[in-house]
Design an enzyme around this catalytic site. Structure first.
Site, PDB file in Angstrom:
ATOM      1  N   TYR A  59     -25.042   4.448  94.075  1.00 24.44           N
ATOM      2  CA  TYR A  59     -26.411   4.943  93.976  1.00 24.44           C
ATOM      3  C   TYR A  59     -27.303   4.011  93.158  1.00 24.44           C
ATOM      4  CZ  TYR A  59     -24.976   9.357  96.049  1.00 24.44           C
ATOM      5  OH  TYR A  59     -24.519  10.312  96.911  1.00 24.44           O
ATOM      6  N   GLN A  96     -24.201  22.652  93.548  1.00 24.79           N
ATOM      7  CA  GLN A  96     -23.424  22.682  94.765  1.00 24.79           C
ATOM      8  C   GLN A  96     -22.373  23.776  94.606  1.00 24.79           C
ATOM      9  OE1 GLN A  96     -21.993  18.877  96.192  1.00 24.79           O
ATOM     10  NE2 GLN A  96     -23.852  17.820  95.559  1.00 24.79           N
ATOM     11  N   HIS A 119     -19.325  18.132  95.576  1.00 23.79           N
ATOM     12  CA  HIS A 119     -18.318  17.705  96.558  1.00 23.79           C
ATOM     13  C   HIS A 119     -17.183  18.715  96.718  1.00 23.79           C
ATOM     14  CE1 HIS A 119     -19.571  13.177  96.104  1.00 23.79           C
ATOM     15  NE2 HIS A 119     -20.577  13.994  96.370  1.00 23.79           N
ATOM     16  N   TYR A 135      -8.841   7.714 105.865  1.00 26.16           N
ATOM     17  CA  TYR A 135     -10.215   7.312 106.170  1.00 26.16           C
ATOM     18  C   TYR A 135     -10.824   6.426 105.084  1.00 26.16           C
ATOM     19  CZ  TYR A 135      -9.674  10.235 110.164  1.00 26.16           C
ATOM     20  OH  TYR A 135      -9.202  10.752 111.361  1.00 26.16           O
ATOM     21  N   GLU A 180     -20.723   9.380 107.621  1.00 25.79           N
ATOM     22  CA  GLU A 180     -19.785   9.106 108.706  1.00 25.79           C
ATOM     23  C   GLU A 180     -19.647  10.265 109.683  1.00 25.79           C
ATOM     24  OE1 GLU A 180     -16.795   6.193 106.107  1.00 25.79           O
ATOM     25  OE2 GLU A 180     -16.033   8.054 106.992  1.00 25.79           O
TER      26      GLU A 180
END
Length: 498
Positions: free
Chosen positions: A388, A203, A274, A377, A367
């Site tokens: 997971y 990522q 992330h 949130y 979401e």
């Protein structure tokens, strides 16, 4: 049984039954191995062990921590925390772990199959994506899909500089120009060096592109990317964090660069996932950008840490006077909202100017949120997903002071980019929300009613994972995908009559 007391016979029969049950347990586990795999492993590693965006392929060619059966059992049992692999030792029995290890290809066991044979079998399977070029039916339109650009590598974002020119980010670090539908051979030179993990779950890299609201006059272009420090962390891995810069393109060169946001070095981390990285300008010219939790979820609600947040700054990097945490000694002034896992989509609502964002959940719980000033949130204390490995992440789907999502997906779709449709090509979709799902590789159309989703329709399935939908100056929908690295152009062939 003549000659044996009844009590002895009963004891012998019980012992024989116990031995039979003990012998049957491993056999039953072996028989259940495919189901165990689908239930515990397929969401990350793929139903056919082909790998997904969450986990690598399971093949003797890709194993990095030993490929023998004992190695596989050890990894399943203990996990690999630094790589995001959960431990299943407390979830599965020893027999089930052994059965799973035996089900997977092992270096000293199942021989690696001929890659050409594997590819031939894959090609023979029915395709699960829509043909390009081709026409697909939706509720409102027959939609024509055509190939706008090809031969790219892991496309993450596209931004139109004018009606004939677009900028494209390739995650390995290249910024490309498309002129009159032709990808220019040479990437833009001098762009910032990005950090891309060599791990198969890689990522980060060069992420989003945003144009200044006054781009026509000032030429400012904004980039987000994963930035690496020179030093490594305790585990010997690079330290990286999301960074935001702006610059201009002059003569195919990136010039005038200014760093608008860079976290303190103490906030940089070793996890390779992330980063968030999506950016959008609001009507007042303020820049919003997301940073994921970077794999340290407990910091997402800490106002003194940059991760797990949506940030808001001015176009020049200064902090707006009305940011919710400005002036607090224990908080970062750029933070606008907190408690996020990994937001990878952001868009401004045409009618009301609200900021909408999509956010990756864990296993379930993706979401769609309306981003509000100073709102929490909830991640990871509140979530509609689970871990997971199938265990409970949190018992709470609601909590006092936590803002609920407008909509959530369970199971996860790997929700990524989003945009509101505005244009003349699809007038029936005006003001509706376009959302991409990485796992099913689809584009979805969401009909909204104020702050809720009234209807959801899958309108296209791509071959590659679609990271972002963008509405071009011509009103067509442009969809960027990672593998193959393409840009698809969707137009209305005709309106369907009801």
């Amino acid at each position: 049984m003549p000659g044996f007391p009844t009590r002895t016979i009963v004891r012998a029969a019980a012992a024989m039954l116990a031995l039979a049950a003990a012998a049957a347990a491993p056999a039953a586990a072996q028989t259940a191995a495919p189901a165990l795999y689908q239930r515990n492993c397929a969401s990350c590693h793929g139903a056919d062990r082909q790998g997904t965006g969450l986990g690598p392929p399971l093949s003797t060619r890709t194993y990095r921590y030993g490929g023998g059966r004992e190695d596989l059992a050890r990894i399943i049992r203990n996990g690999i925390a630094s790589q995001g692999m959960p431990a299943f030792g407390a979830i599965l029995s020893a027999e089930e772990i052994d059965a799973l290890a035996g089900f997977l290809p092992a270096r000293e066991g199942e021989p690696e199959r001929d890659p050409e044979q594997v590819q031939a079998e894959a090609d023979a399977k029915p395709r699960q994506f829509d043909a390009v070029p081709g026409v697909v039916d939706t509720l409102d339109y027959a939609v024509r899909a055509e190939l706008f650009a090809d031969g790219l590598e892991t496309v993450w974002a596209i931004a139109f500089m004018d009606a004939n020119t677009a900028l494209v980010s390739e995650r390995p670090g290249r910024l490309r120009v498309i002129k009159n539908g032709v990808v220019q051979q040479q990437p833009v030179t001098g762009t910032p060096q990005v950090h891309v993990s060599t791990h198969i779950w890689n990522q980060g890299g060069l992420l989003d592109i945003a144009l200044d609201p006054d781009y026509g006059n000032n030429g400012w272009i904004y980039l987000s990317y994963s930035h690496r420090l020179e030093q490594t962390g305790p585990e010997g891995n690079p330290l990286a964090m999301t960074r935001v810069v702006r610059g201009r393109i002059r003569g195919n060169a990136w010039v005038d660069q200014q760093v608008l946001f860079q976290a303190d070095p103490s906030a940089y981390g070793e996890p390779f996932w992330h980063y968030g990285g999506r950016m959008v300008f609001d009507r007042e010219g303020r820049l919003y950008f997301s940073i994921g939790d970077r794999g340290v979820q407990e910091l997402a609600r800490e106002p003194g840490r940059p991760t797990g947040k949506v940030h808001r700054i001015m176009a020049d990097g200064s902090v707006p006077a009305d940011n919710p945490f400005r002036g607090r000694d224990d908080a970062l002034a750029s933070i606008y909202s907190l408690g996020h896992r990994n937001p990878q989509g952001m868009a401004v609502e045409p009618s009301g100017g609200r900021i909408w964002a999509t956010e990756h959940g864990p296993r379930g719980g993706d979401e769609l949120n309306i981003i509000e000033r100073g709102a929490d949130y909830g991640w990871p204390v509140v979530s509609h997903g689970i871990n997971y490995d199938g265990t409970v992440l949190t018992p709470h789907t609601r909590a006092q002071g936590v803002t609920q999502p407008v909509h959530y997906w369970r199971p996860s779709i790997g929700v990524s980019g989003l945009t509101f449709y505005r244009g003349n090509e699809f007038p029936l979709w005006e003001g509706k929300l376009l959302v991409t799902g990485l796992a099913p590789r689809d584009l979805r159309l969401l009909t909204l009613d104020g702050g809720r989703v009234q209807h959801e329709e899958i309108i296209f399935r791509a071959e590659g994972r679609p990271y972002e939908p963008v509405v071009g100056p011509d009103g067509a929908i442009y969809l960027v995908t990672d593998n193959p690295g393409q840009i698809l152009r969707l137009t209305a062939q005709q309106e369907r009559r009801q």
